[in-house]
Each structure stands twice: as structure tokens, then as C-alpha cells.
Design a protein around this motif. Structure first.
Motif, mmCIF file in Angstrom:
data_model
loop_
_atom_site.group_PDB
_atom_site.id
_atom_site.type_symbol
_atom_site.label_atom_id
_atom_site.label_comp_id
_atom_site.label_asym_id
_atom_site.label_seq_id
_atom_site.Cartn_x
_atom_site.Cartn_y
_atom_site.Cartn_z
ATOM 1 N N MET A 1 2.355 1.712 -3.433
ATOM 2 C CA MET A 1 1.348 2.191 -4.377
ATOM 3 C C MET A 1 1.098 3.687 -4.201
ATOM 4 N N MET A 2 0.988 4.133 -2.953
ATOM 5 C CA MET A 2 0.760 5.555 -2.694
ATOM 6 C C MET A 2 1.958 6.392 -3.139
ATOM 7 N N THR B 1 4.024 5.642 -5.547
ATOM 8 C CA THR B 1 4.006 5.649 -7.005
ATOM 9 C C THR B 1 3.050 6.703 -7.534
ATOM 10 N N VAL B 2 1.879 6.799 -6.942
ATOM 11 C CA VAL B 2 0.904 7.818 -7.349
ATOM 12 C C VAL B 2 1.447 9.212 -7.067
ATOM 13 N N ALA B 3 2.052 9.418 -5.903
ATOM 14 C CA ALA B 3 2.589 10.731 -5.550
ATOM 15 C C ALA B 3 3.711 11.140 -6.495
ATOM 16 N N CYS C 1 0.836 -1.210 0.000
ATOM 17 C CA CYS C 1 0.000 0.000 0.000
ATOM 18 C C CYS C 1 0.866 1.253 0.000
ATOM 19 N N ALA D 1 4.126 10.073 -9.583
ATOM 20 C CA ALA D 1 3.559 10.298 -10.917
ATOM 21 C C ALA D 1 2.846 11.638 -11.013
ATOM 22 N N LEU D 2 2.225 12.097 -9.939
ATOM 23 C CA LEU D 2 1.479 13.359 -9.972
ATOM 24 C C LEU D 2 2.338 14.583 -9.661
ATOM 25 N N SER E 1 -9.005 18.566 -14.459
ATOM 26 C CA SER E 1 -9.265 17.919 -15.746
ATOM 27 C C SER E 1 -9.766 18.915 -16.783
#
Length: 84
Positions: free
Chosen positions: A7-8, A10-12, A4, A14-15, A23
Motif C-alpha cells: 500500500m505504501m 502504491t502511494v509513493a 502495508c 502514484a505521487l 492543493s
């Protein structure tokens, strides 16, 4: 737990630097630098936390000291379920 966390992260990564990407219009996105407080606000909060955190820790330790120990069936029969 490690999966977990990975994963978090990786998202951080990437953003980065966006916290809340828009959007509709990329110029309206909330970035890491736009979402931080001012230095003055952070200093005020540091003072508040410096005063209230020891109070909170002290109260928590006091509560743990007051309610420590096991409750036996005999204590419940003797004192009942309420203070009255």
C-alpha cells in the motif's frame, strides 16, 4: 506486513516525484529533488554517522552484557528493589 508495504509503495509510485503535493498551487509542491540535502551536508552527516554509529553500537552491546541474565525472586529479596 506485506500488504502495508504494498500500500505504501502504491502511494509513493502514484505521487512520484512529489513528496508533499500542494492543493493550492502545484508549483508550490515539494518534490523529491527539492527535499534532498546538498552533497556537502550529506558528506558531513556521513562523517558524523561513521564516528557515532560504532560508539552507539558499542554502548548498546555493553549495556546488553551488563544487564544480561534472568532475575530470580531470591535476588530481589536479597538485594531489594533499589541500589540504596
Amino acid at each position: 506486513g506485506g500488504a502495508c508495504t504494498a500500500m505504501m509503495l502504491t502511494v509513493a509510485i502514484a505521487l512520484f516525484p512529489f513528496v508533499l503535493p500542494s492543493s493550492l498551487d502545484p508549483a508550490s509542491s515539494l518534490t523529491l529533488w527539492d527535499s534532498t540535502s546538498s552533497e556537502h551536508t550529506l558528506l558531513i552527516m556521513l562523517g558524523i554517522v561513521g564516528v557515532l554509529m560504532p560508539v552507539n553500537i558499542g554502548y548498546t552491546l555493553w549495556v546488553y552484557r551488563v544487564v544480561r541474565g534472568r532475575v530470580s525472586a531470591e535476588q530481589v529479596r536479597q538485594h531489594g528493589h533499589s541500589l540504596y
